[in-house]
Design an enzyme around this catalytic site. Structure first.
Site, short mmCIF file in Angstrom:
data_model
loop_
_atom_site.label_atom_id
_atom_site.label_comp_id
_atom_site.label_asym_id
_atom_site.label_seq_id
_atom_site.Cartn_x
_atom_site.Cartn_y
_atom_site.Cartn_z
N ASN A 108 0.85 -1.18 0.00
CA ASN A 108 0.00 0.00 0.00
C ASN A 108 0.88 1.23 0.00
OD1 ASN A 108 -2.53 1.49 0.29
ND2 ASN A 108 -1.77 2.00 2.33
N HIS A 110 0.73 5.13 1.35
CA HIS A 110 -0.05 5.95 2.29
C HIS A 110 0.54 7.36 2.32
CE1 HIS A 110 -2.56 6.96 5.71
NE2 HIS A 110 -1.49 7.49 6.27
N SER A 137 4.55 7.03 2.47
CA SER A 137 5.15 5.76 2.90
C SER A 137 4.61 4.61 2.05
CB SER A 137 4.82 5.47 4.37
OG SER A 137 5.19 6.55 5.21
N ASP A 146 -2.70 0.67 8.20
CA ASP A 146 -1.52 1.53 7.99
C ASP A 146 -0.41 1.24 8.99
OD1 ASP A 146 -3.77 4.27 7.27
OD2 ASP A 146 -3.01 2.68 5.97
N1 LIG Z 1 -6.49 -4.00 6.78
C1 LIG Z 1 -5.99 -2.98 6.04
N2 LIG Z 1 -6.73 -2.46 5.05
C2 LIG Z 1 -6.24 -1.43 4.32
C3 LIG Z 1 -4.98 -0.89 4.60
C4 LIG Z 1 -4.20 -1.48 5.65
O1 LIG Z 1 -3.05 -1.07 5.93
N3 LIG Z 1 -4.74 -2.53 6.34
N4 LIG Z 1 -4.52 0.24 3.90
C5 LIG Z 1 -5.63 1.00 3.32
C6 LIG Z 1 -5.31 2.25 2.57
N5 LIG Z 1 -5.65 3.38 3.46
C7 LIG Z 1 -4.61 4.20 3.81
O2 LIG Z 1 -3.48 4.10 3.28
C8 LIG Z 1 -6.96 3.60 3.95
C9 LIG Z 1 -8.04 3.35 3.11
C10 LIG Z 1 -9.35 3.54 3.59
C11 LIG Z 1 -9.57 3.98 4.88
C12 LIG Z 1 -10.98 4.14 5.37
O3 LIG Z 1 -11.23 4.69 6.44
N6 LIG Z 1 -11.93 3.65 4.57
C13 LIG Z 1 -13.36 3.67 4.92
C14 LIG Z 1 -14.15 4.23 3.75
C15 LIG Z 1 -13.59 5.58 3.34
C16 LIG Z 1 -14.15 6.00 1.97
O4 LIG Z 1 -14.88 5.22 1.34
O5 LIG Z 1 -13.80 7.14 1.56
C17 LIG Z 1 -13.87 2.25 5.18
O6 LIG Z 1 -13.27 1.27 4.63
O7 LIG Z 1 -14.87 2.14 5.88
C18 LIG Z 1 -8.49 4.23 5.72
C19 LIG Z 1 -7.19 4.06 5.26
C20 LIG Z 1 -6.45 0.10 2.44
N7 LIG Z 1 -6.99 -0.92 3.30
N1 LIG Z 2 -5.28 5.90 2.67
C1 LIG Z 2 -4.97 5.59 1.30
C2 LIG Z 2 -4.71 6.86 0.55
O1 LIG Z 2 -5.16 7.93 0.93
N2 LIG Z 2 -3.96 6.72 -0.55
C3 LIG Z 2 -3.68 7.86 -1.37
O2 LIG Z 2 -4.68 8.00 -2.35
C4 LIG Z 2 -4.11 8.71 -3.45
C5 LIG Z 2 -4.49 7.98 -4.70
O3 LIG Z 2 -4.12 8.77 -5.79
P1 LIG Z 2 -4.22 8.13 -7.27
O4 LIG Z 2 -5.60 7.52 -7.38
O5 LIG Z 2 -4.00 9.32 -8.17
O6 LIG Z 2 -3.13 7.10 -7.36
C6 LIG Z 2 -2.58 8.72 -3.24
O7 LIG Z 2 -2.15 10.00 -2.80
C7 LIG Z 2 -2.38 7.71 -2.14
O8 LIG Z 2 -1.26 8.01 -1.30
#
Ligand SMILES: Nc1nc2c(c(=O)[nH]1)N[C@@H](CN(C=O)c1ccc(C(=O)N[C@@H](CCC(=O)O)C(=O)O)cc1)CN2
Ligand SMILES: NCC(=O)N[C@@H]1O[C@H](COP(=O)([O-])[O-])[C@@H](O)[C@H]1O
Length: 217
Positions: A108, A110, A137, A146
């Site tokens: 992932n 982040h 990251s 994360d």
């Molecule tokens: N178990 C894990 N799942 C995910 C990870 C992880 O490390 N462990 N990384 C995320 C990516 N991410 C941040 O980098 C992230 C994505 C989504 C959310 C979140 O709160 N999602 C909500 C919905 C939000 C929306 O639809 O806009 C949800 O799932 O209810 C937080 C962090 C990917 N998954």
């Molecule tokens: N928590 C996950 C998260 O926020 N990820 C972020 O979503 C964007 C996707 O951009 P993209 O669709 O243009 O690649 C990126 O900035 C990535 O770091």
């Protein structure tokens, strides 16, 4: 032999495009087998189609639980038998069973300097916290959000006139460098995972990974 990769997205797909471009130019040893989005209107799906890559929309709204969505997602992913799953702006929290299935072969990206600012709205939060620097990251995905082993980080300064949008643009530029590099290291078998830890060339990486500089090969 190119590494078979499936990319999960939810939005624009600029990171996906960076991976497509660098794989097509032979800069990274990967073949993107499919792109899957949980949002049917994700522009990243158009990017995949333009590159001739199978593109699937699988909406979480069509499922009555996180588990049932993740089960369907896993079945679709595994049709392509990937060696690596790449989350590129995929905005759904994945279940423990799902993350265990892909443990050590799911990355992932982040938009923060983990462990700071896990979760959402990281650019706004970093500005509001009066941080002097921010960044991105790349990490292995674990059940805990994360919190997986960090591989690479890249930093930028937060200027007084920065907004979440201007900061996001600076971070995106860094993302488009470090994500393809991280995926390439995995394809080369230089980047490995064992018992929750990340290794590069068989050396354990520090908890905040390696700080990206342009001289990294
Ligand atoms: N178990 C894990 N799942 C995910 C990870 C992880 O490390 N462990 N990384 C995320 C990516 N991410 C941040 O980098 C992230 C994505 C989504 C959310 C979140 O709160 N999602 C909500 C919905 C939000 C929306 O639809 O806009 C949800 O799932 O209810 C937080 C962090 C990917 N998954
Ligand atoms: N928590 C996950 C998260 O926020 N990820 C972020 O979503 C964007 C996707 O951009 P993209 O669709 O243009 O690649 C990126 O900035 C990535 O770091």
């Amino acid at each position: 032999m190119k590494l078979a990769v499936v990319v999960l997205i939810s939005g624009s797909g600029s990171n996906l495009q960076a991976l497509i471009d660098q794989s097509l130019h032979g800069a990274i040893d990967v073949e993107i087998k499919a792109v899957i989005s949980n949002k049917s209107d994700a522009y990243g799906l158009e990017r995949a189609k333009s590159a001739g890559i199978p593109a699937h929309a699988l909406s979480h709204k069509d499922f009555d639980s996180r588990d049932s969505f993740d089960n369907a997602l896993q079945s679709l992913i595994d049709q392509y038998n990937p060696e690596l799953v790449v989350l590129a702006g995929f905005m759904r929290i994945l279940t423990e069973d799902f993350t265990r299935h892909y443990e050590g072969r799911m990355l992932n990206i982040h938009p923060s300097l983990l462990p700071k600012f896990k979760g959402l709205d990281t650019h706004k939060r970093a500005i509001e916290a009066n941080e002097k620097e921010h960044g991105v990251s790349v990490h292995f995905v674990s059940a805990e959000l994360d919190a997986g082993a960090v591989i690479l980080q890249a930093k930028t300064n937060i200027e007084a006139n920065d907004t979440p949008e201007t900061l996001a643009n600076k971070v995106h530029a860094l993302e488009h460098k470090i994500y393809p590099l991280s995926v390439h290291w995995f394809a080369q078998k230089r980047l490995t995972f064992d018992n929750g830890k990340a290794f590069l060339d068989n050396k354990a990486l520090p908890t905040t990974g390696i700080t990206y500089h342009t001289d990294l090969s």
